[in-house]
Design an enzyme around this catalytic site. Structure first.
Site, PDB file in Angstrom:
ATOM      1  N   SER A  22       0.805  -1.228   0.000  1.00 26.83           N
ATOM      2  CA  SER A  22       0.000   0.000   0.000  1.00 26.83           C
ATOM      3  C   SER A  22       0.837   1.277   0.000  1.00 26.83           C
ATOM      4  O   SER A  22       0.510   2.223  -0.728  1.00 26.83           O
ATOM      5  CB  SER A  22      -0.973  -0.009   1.183  1.00 26.83           C
ATOM      6  OG  SER A  22      -1.928  -1.032   0.983  1.00 26.83           O
ATOM      7  N   LYS A  71      -8.427  -5.788  11.414  1.00 29.53           N
ATOM      8  CA  LYS A  71      -9.586  -5.265  10.672  1.00 29.53           C
ATOM      9  C   LYS A  71     -10.897  -5.292  11.470  1.00 29.53           C
ATOM     10  O   LYS A  71     -11.745  -4.436  11.289  1.00 29.53           O
ATOM     11  CB  LYS A  71      -9.775  -6.037   9.361  1.00 29.53           C
ATOM     12  CG  LYS A  71      -8.743  -5.691   8.295  1.00 29.53           C
ATOM     13  CD  LYS A  71      -9.075  -6.378   6.980  1.00 29.53           C
ATOM     14  CE  LYS A  71      -8.039  -6.079   5.927  1.00 29.53           C
ATOM     15  NZ  LYS A  71      -8.367  -6.646   4.623  1.00 29.53           N
ATOM     16  N   ASP A 107     -12.676  -3.270   0.636  1.00 32.65           N
ATOM     17  CA  ASP A 107     -12.286  -4.566   0.046  1.00 32.65           C
ATOM     18  C   ASP A 107     -13.413  -5.126  -0.826  1.00 32.65           C
ATOM     19  O   ASP A 107     -13.164  -5.684  -1.895  1.00 32.65           O
ATOM     20  CB  ASP A 107     -11.971  -5.591   1.152  1.00 32.65           C
ATOM     21  CG  ASP A 107     -10.589  -5.385   1.763  1.00 32.65           C
ATOM     22  OD1 ASP A 107      -9.707  -4.830   1.086  1.00 32.65           O
ATOM     23  OD2 ASP A 107     -10.403  -5.782   2.928  1.00 32.65           O
ATOM     24  N   GLY A 135     -11.545 -13.369   7.360  1.00 32.84           N
ATOM     25  CA  GLY A 135     -11.921 -11.971   7.158  1.00 32.84           C
ATOM     26  C   GLY A 135     -12.197 -11.636   5.707  1.00 32.84           C
ATOM     27  O   GLY A 135     -13.168 -10.939   5.392  1.00 32.84           O
ATOM     28  N   ALA A 136     -11.367 -12.135   4.806  1.00 36.82           N
ATOM     29  CA  ALA A 136     -11.554 -11.821   3.377  1.00 36.82           C
ATOM     30  C   ALA A 136     -12.851 -12.438   2.862  1.00 36.82           C
ATOM     31  O   ALA A 136     -13.562 -11.834   2.046  1.00 36.82           O
ATOM     32  CB  ALA A 136     -10.357 -12.328   2.577  1.00 36.82           C
ATOM     33  N   MET A 228      -8.001 -14.454  -4.679  1.00 40.14           N
ATOM     34  CA  MET A 228      -7.598 -13.192  -4.024  1.00 40.14           C
ATOM     35  C   MET A 228      -6.096 -13.103  -3.807  1.00 40.14           C
ATOM     36  O   MET A 228      -5.557 -12.027  -3.594  1.00 40.14           O
ATOM     37  CB  MET A 228      -8.307 -13.073  -2.674  1.00 40.14           C
ATOM     38  CG  MET A 228      -9.703 -12.554  -2.764  1.00 40.14           C
ATOM     39  SD  MET A 228     -10.167 -11.983  -1.124  1.00 40.14           S
ATOM     40  CE  MET A 228     -11.913 -11.844  -1.356  1.00 40.14           C
ATOM     41  N   GLY A 251      -5.679 -11.594  -7.389  1.00 35.24           N
ATOM     42  CA  GLY A 251      -6.244 -10.522  -6.563  1.00 35.24           C
ATOM     43  C   GLY A 251      -5.604  -9.154  -6.725  1.00 35.24           C
ATOM     44  O   GLY A 251      -5.917  -8.243  -5.951  1.00 35.24           O
TER      45      GLY A 251
HETATM   46  P1  NAP Z   1      -7.801 -15.237   7.632  1.00 39.72           P
HETATM   47  O1  NAP Z   1      -8.885 -14.470   8.286  1.00 39.72           O
HETATM   48  O2  NAP Z   1      -6.624 -15.678   8.439  1.00 39.72           O
HETATM   49  O3  NAP Z   1      -8.480 -16.552   6.953  1.00 39.72           O
HETATM   50  C1  NAP Z   1      -7.683 -17.510   6.319  1.00 39.72           C
HETATM   51  C2  NAP Z   1      -8.571 -18.504   5.578  1.00 39.72           C
HETATM   52  O4  NAP Z   1      -7.722 -19.419   4.850  1.00 39.72           O
HETATM   53  C3  NAP Z   1      -9.442 -19.368   6.496  1.00 39.72           C
HETATM   54  O5  NAP Z   1     -10.639 -19.682   5.833  1.00 39.72           O
HETATM   55  C4  NAP Z   1      -8.568 -20.629   6.655  1.00 39.72           C
HETATM   56  O6  NAP Z   1      -9.317 -21.794   6.986  1.00 39.72           O
HETATM   57  C5  NAP Z   1      -8.024 -20.762   5.255  1.00 39.72           C
HETATM   58  N1  NAP Z   1      -6.785 -21.543   5.213  1.00 39.72           N
HETATM   59  C6  NAP Z   1      -5.564 -21.173   5.679  1.00 39.72           C
HETATM   60  N2  NAP Z   1      -4.654 -22.148   5.442  1.00 39.72           N
HETATM   61  C7  NAP Z   1      -5.319 -23.163   4.817  1.00 39.72           C
HETATM   62  C8  NAP Z   1      -4.937 -24.441   4.304  1.00 39.72           C
HETATM   63  N3  NAP Z   1      -3.671 -24.871   4.385  1.00 39.72           N
HETATM   64  N4  NAP Z   1      -5.876 -25.193   3.700  1.00 39.72           N
HETATM   65  C9  NAP Z   1      -7.163 -24.752   3.582  1.00 39.72           C
HETATM   66  N5  NAP Z   1      -7.599 -23.564   4.044  1.00 39.72           N
HETATM   67  C10 NAP Z   1      -6.690 -22.771   4.653  1.00 39.72           C
HETATM   68  O7  NAP Z   1      -7.158 -14.429   6.400  1.00 39.72           O
HETATM   69  P2  NAP Z   1      -7.926 -13.390   5.438  1.00 39.72           P
HETATM   70  O8  NAP Z   1      -7.785 -12.025   5.971  1.00 39.72           O
HETATM   71  O9  NAP Z   1      -9.283 -13.930   5.184  1.00 39.72           O
HETATM   72  O10 NAP Z   1      -7.007 -13.460   4.105  1.00 39.72           O
HETATM   73  C11 NAP Z   1      -7.026 -14.620   3.295  1.00 39.72           C
HETATM   74  C12 NAP Z   1      -6.242 -14.371   2.012  1.00 39.72           C
HETATM   75  O11 NAP Z   1      -6.864 -13.349   1.237  1.00 39.72           O
HETATM   76  C13 NAP Z   1      -4.799 -13.891   2.251  1.00 39.72           C
HETATM   77  O12 NAP Z   1      -3.958 -14.583   1.347  1.00 39.72           O
HETATM   78  C14 NAP Z   1      -4.849 -12.424   1.893  1.00 39.72           C
HETATM   79  O13 NAP Z   1      -3.594 -11.938   1.406  1.00 39.72           O
HETATM   80  C15 NAP Z   1      -5.894 -12.423   0.788  1.00 39.72           C
HETATM   81  N6  NAP Z   1      -6.518 -11.105   0.634  1.00 39.72           N
HETATM   82  C16 NAP Z   1      -6.348 -10.467  -0.560  1.00 39.72           C
HETATM   83  C17 NAP Z   1      -6.915  -9.215  -0.736  1.00 39.72           C
HETATM   84  C18 NAP Z   1      -6.716  -8.491  -2.046  1.00 39.72           C
HETATM   85  O14 NAP Z   1      -6.923  -7.281  -2.093  1.00 39.72           O
HETATM   86  N7  NAP Z   1      -6.376  -9.198  -3.103  1.00 39.72           N
HETATM   87  C19 NAP Z   1      -7.658  -8.617   0.292  1.00 39.72           C
HETATM   88  C20 NAP Z   1      -7.838  -9.311   1.492  1.00 39.72           C
HETATM   89  C21 NAP Z   1      -7.248 -10.563   1.651  1.00 39.72           C
HETATM   90  P3  NAP Z   1      -9.595 -22.183   8.525  1.00 39.72           P
HETATM   91  O15 NAP Z   1     -10.815 -21.425   8.945  1.00 39.72           O
HETATM   92  O16 NAP Z   1      -9.792 -23.637   8.487  1.00 39.72           O
HETATM   93  O17 NAP Z   1      -8.358 -21.780   9.303  1.00 39.72           O
END
Ligand code: NAP
Length: 290
Positions: A22, A71, A107, A135-136, A228, A251
């Site tokens: 950012s 967040k 987002d 969160g995403a 994403m 993403g």
């Molecule tokens: P978060 O709240 O920590 O959630 C992570 C998610 O991934 C949960 O559903 C988790 O499942 C799952 N997960 C993690 N490791 C896994 C594995 N080995 N196998 C299967 N599922 C797995 O993170 P978040 O904030 O939602 O972010 C998630 C991703 O989105 C990140 O990579 C982030 O960089 C990306 N993102 C991108 C943007 C963009 O602008 N492009 C914006 C926001 C986020 P469980 O519930 O089972 O732990």
């Protein structure tokens, strides 16, 4: 960039924040438009969040982004929450307005803009398989339901978390049909046959990690895939989609679009079209080749 006594401060709080792209895209946009702002990263530990937000308030900071893991936790420290941030249960942008800190979530709008621009995808009436329940996923679900999808299947590794996410949205969107899936390949492949969009909101794909053996060949003609994750630019999921001709996107467009929306909230101005995306791509390219 010339810092003076009049320079307005923008920033981002997170932990970690060192990897954030950012500052690059916001400072480049500030310079491009010749504005007197500076955007800086602040590493904030969870236990210091309230003190940090009150410090930013006392210092008169004009606005800041909020990233992992703050967040949701930041919300009680703000004076007002916008409706889309309330629905998402998360704030990624805070703006100082009439001495009050207002929380927004850009987002979701960023995702919708990228789906439209990168995949020509219209959510109205669409059926979606949403992978993840973090969160995403919550932000994505809020945006997609508001935009009129007709059906969402949530597939999460921890199924109880997926179910909780589904239940928190069911009462709010009566016209959307919700369902749950595991991430076992056979069950996912059955779900994929009837969706228009496969949306990965999990962190799987970062650093080349992959879901085990999902065959995408059964997806409907015209269905699209959005991941994403943007680093690496082609995740194993996107490589698998591209290899059989399924339209797909990473993403990066969402990251740029949420940034454009935040910039506009703070400054009232928009960076030139495509400018933030170009900054991000240059930066990622530089990181990959160094
Ligand atoms: P978060 O709240 O920590 O959630 C992570 C998610 O991934 C949960 O559903 C988790 O499942 C799952 N997960 C993690 N490791 C896994 C594995 N080995 N196998 C299967 N599922 C797995 O993170 P978040 O904030 O939602 O972010 C998630 C991703 O989105 C990140 O990579 C982030 O960089 C990306 N993102 C991108 C943007 C963009 O602008 N492009 C914006 C926001 C986020 P469980 O519930 O089972 O732990």
């Amino acid at each position: 960039m010339k810092i003076s006594g009049k320079t307005k401060v923008l920033g981002i709080i997170g932990r970690p924040v060192e990897h954030s792209l950012s500052p690059v895209m916001h400072n480049a946009s500030i310079a491009e438009l010749g504005l007197d702002y500076a955007y800086v990263p602040f590493h904030v530990e969870a236990e210091d969040l309230g003190t940090a937000v009150n410090g930013l308030r006392a210092l008169g900071v004009k606005g800041f982004n909020v990233t992992i893991p703050h967040k949701t936790a930041v919300m009680p420290f703000l004076d007002k929450i916008s409706p889309e941030a309330e629905l998402s249960g998360a704030v990624n942008t805070v703006s100082r307005e009439n001495n009050r800190l207002v929380g927004y979530n850009t987002d979701g709008t960023g995702l919708l803009k990228s789906l439209r621009e990168d995949l020509n995808f219209n959510p109205a009436g669409a059926s979606v398989l949403l992978m993840g329940a973090g969160g995403a996923a919550r932000g994505a679900l809020a945006a997609l339901c508001t935009a009129g999808v007709s059906r969402v299947i949530i597939a999460n590794r921890t199924e109880t978390r997926g179910r909780e996410l589904m239940e928190s949205f069911m009462g709010k969107f009566n016209t959307v049909k919700f369902g749950i899936s595991s991430i076992e390949p056979a069950e996912l492949e059955a779900g994929l046959k009837s969706v228009d969009l496969l949306l990965n909101t999990t962190s799987v794909g970062m650093n080349g990690s992959a879901f085990a053996g999902i065959n995408l060949a059964g997806m409907c003609h015209g269905a699209v895939i959005y991941d994403m994750v943007y680093s690496p630019p082609e995740t194993p999921l996107l490589a698998a989609a591209a290899s059989i001709g399924i339209p797909c996107a990473n993403g990066i467009g969402m990251l740029a679009a949420q940034g454009e929306a935040a910039f506009s909230i703070w400054t009232g101005l928009e960076p030139p079209p495509g400018f933030m995306r170009k900054c991000l791509m240059n930066e990622l390219q530089g990181q990959l080749s160094s």
